[in-house]
Design an enzyme around this catalytic site. Structure first.
Site, PDB file in Angstrom:
ATOM      1  N   GLN A 198      -6.485  -1.316   5.679  1.00 19.23           N
ATOM      2  CA  GLN A 198      -6.990  -1.866   6.933  1.00 19.23           C
ATOM      3  C   GLN A 198      -8.390  -2.460   6.825  1.00 19.23           C
ATOM      4  OE1 GLN A 198      -5.194  -2.339   9.527  1.00 19.23           O
ATOM      5  NE2 GLN A 198      -3.424  -1.032   9.096  1.00 19.23           N
ATOM      6  N   ALA A 245       0.812  -1.211   0.000  1.00 24.19           N
ATOM      7  CA  ALA A 245       0.000   0.000   0.000  1.00 24.19           C
ATOM      8  C   ALA A 245       0.848   1.265   0.000  1.00 24.19           C
ATOM      9  CB  ALA A 245      -0.943   0.005   1.196  1.00 24.19           C
ATOM     10  N   THR A 246       2.038   1.216   0.588  1.00 27.92           N
ATOM     11  CA  THR A 246       2.897   2.401   0.565  1.00 27.92           C
ATOM     12  C   THR A 246       3.255   2.771  -0.868  1.00 27.92           C
ATOM     13  OG1 THR A 246       3.834   2.194   2.786  1.00 27.92           O
ATOM     14  CG2 THR A 246       5.215   3.250   1.133  1.00 27.92           C
ATOM     15  N   SER A 306      -2.791  -3.843   0.609  1.00 29.05           N
ATOM     16  CA  SER A 306      -1.530  -4.464   1.006  1.00 29.05           C
ATOM     17  C   SER A 306      -1.780  -5.893   1.456  1.00 29.05           C
ATOM     18  CB  SER A 306      -0.882  -3.663   2.144  1.00 29.05           C
ATOM     19  OG  SER A 306       0.486  -3.938   2.247  1.00 29.05           O
ATOM     20  N   CYS A 308       4.519   2.247  11.029  1.00 26.87           N
ATOM     21  CA  CYS A 308       5.467   3.097  10.303  1.00 26.87           C
ATOM     22  C   CYS A 308       5.935   4.278  11.129  1.00 26.87           C
ATOM     23  CB  CYS A 308       4.849   3.578   8.990  1.00 26.87           C
ATOM     24  SG  CYS A 308       4.572   2.226   7.834  1.00 26.87           S
ATOM     25  N   HIS A 356      -0.058  -8.055   3.341  1.00 21.80           N
ATOM     26  CA  HIS A 356       0.246  -8.512   4.705  1.00 21.80           C
ATOM     27  C   HIS A 356      -0.728  -7.999   5.751  1.00 21.80           C
ATOM     28  CE1 HIS A 356       2.331  -4.897   6.589  1.00 21.80           C
ATOM     29  NE2 HIS A 356       2.129  -4.507   5.338  1.00 21.80           N
TER      30      HIS A 356
END
Length: 390
Positions: free
Chosen positions: A180, A71-72, A200, A326, A202
């Site tokens: 999320q 996602a980053t 994302s 993060c 994970h």
């Protein structure tokens, strides 16, 4: 030592069923998905299957899925890619004050580079975007509005449908970091009118290092690539595909779609049991964020008079967080909590508990006792007038 992991919002454990989908590729998955020989075609076919699986999770067309490292990267591709391809008259971004760093810092960087002006919209005490303030910031020069579906620290859910309507009302693109929410709650890009969506692997019990930017055709056409090379992924994300990770991501998406209703209900019961148990055992505890509009797995608790880092240190082997993954090691208080109106001291005294697929009743019981013990110890060391109840 019985370890208890309650940091699913940071990173969820890999589901063994996902590993089973990945293992053959990790052992024998030779071939580049860009190659025309049979090995390459086999890899490409597996990636396309996963593309369809990820698209189904968020109710989107499969061609709109652009695989990346998480996602980053997806957030960077969305914002930087839009700014690079923006018409001169649309040079402003609007992001919320509680966005993940990969949105917030990217928008700030674009502002500093003179590539896009950035405005930050505040949030209510409950933690969701202030719709009135958002409306006052919007105008014909806005290129994009970026607001997350659910906050990673508080679990608070944003009113996405209204935000999309406001953004589209001025012709802006609506980008949403949904890392999320995906796999935990229903999420339809079409129903919510989301133009660009970041995911994302994970966060949903899939592998790390893989994710996706999912977009409508129009939104994707407005992007410019951030990384240049062989032109993979519609020319937007060059580089050989991580097919093993992508296959795992697809398997995680299938499980998330199939099990999210039952699993979310189960985890919500455990979350509430945890919060109730801690409150029974301790005075001076309150929940941060609107508890009626949040993820079923998340609780952010403020322990008055107890520094969160000290509490976490005394919780071992219980794994929880004092903020987003993060921002680990940061000496500043949570930007999310201070934006909601908490003082620096209150933010420093807040701990996030995030449960998930493999959390058990016994682990919740352990978490309750460890939390009560740790907070009591920290308060005793600092001489605060709080302690265990009873």
């Amino acid at each position: 030592m019985n370890e208890v992991y309650l940091d699913y919002n940071g990173s969820a454990p890999l589901d063994p069923r996902v590993f089973e989908a990945m293992e053959p590729l990790l052992r024998n998955g030779v071939g580049n998905a860009s190659s025309s020989h049979r090995f390459g075609r086999r890899q490409a076919a597996l990636a396309e299957t996963a593309r369809e699986q990820v698209a189904a999770l968020v109710d989107a067309p499969a061609p709109g899925v652009v695989f990346c490292s998480g996602a980053t990267e997806a957030n960077n591709l969305a914002l930087v890619g839009l700014a690079e391809g923006a018409p001169a008259e649309r040079n402003r971004l609007v992001v919320s004050a509680v966005e993940h760093a990969s949105v917030y810092e990217t928008a700030r960087w674009l502002h500093e580079q003179g590539m896009a002006k950035t405005d930050v919209v505040g949030v209510t005490e409950g933690g969701f975007v202030d719709l009135d303030e958002l409306g006052s910031l919007l105008g014909p020069d806005v290129l994009a509005v970026s607001v997350m579906a659910a906050n990673s620290e508080t679990g608070v859910l944003n009113p996405l449908e209204q935000i999309a309507e406001s953004a589209h009302g001025v012709g802006a693109v609506f980008h949403c970091d949904a890392a999320q929410v995906a796999g935990r709650l229903p999420l339809s890009m079409g129903d919510l009118s989301i133009d660009l969506l970041s995911l994302s692997g994970h966060k949903m019990c899939g592998p790390g290092g893989v994710g996706a930017l999912v977009g409508t055709g129009g939104a994707l056409r407005g992007l410019r690539p951030v990384a240049h090379g062989g032109g993979q992924e519609r020319g937007l994300r060059s580089g050989s595909l991580n097919v093993a990770g992508i296959a795992g991501f697809g398997a995680a998406a299938v499980l998330g779609l199939k099990e999210r209703e039952q699993e979310s209900a189960r985890v919500e019961v455990l979350r509430d049991r945890l919060v109730d148990g801690v409150r029974i055992g301790l005075r001076g505890v309150c929940e941060n964020g609107d508890t009626s509009k949040r993820l079923p797995n998340t609780a952010n608790l403020h322990f008055a008079g107890a520094d969160a880092e000290a509490v976490i240190h005394n919780m071992d082997p219980l794994a929880v967080s004092a903020g987003s993954a993060c921002s680990a090691g940061a000496i500043e208080p949570s930007r999310v909590l201070t934006a909601m109106g908490l003082s620096r001291e209150e933010a420093f005294e807040s701990v996030r508990f995030s449960l998930g697929r493999f959390t058990t009743d016994a682990e919740v019981d352990t978490a309750i006792s460890k939390t009560v013990e740790a907070v009591t110890r920290v308060r005793d060391m600092t001489g605060e007038a709080f302690g265990a109840v009873g």
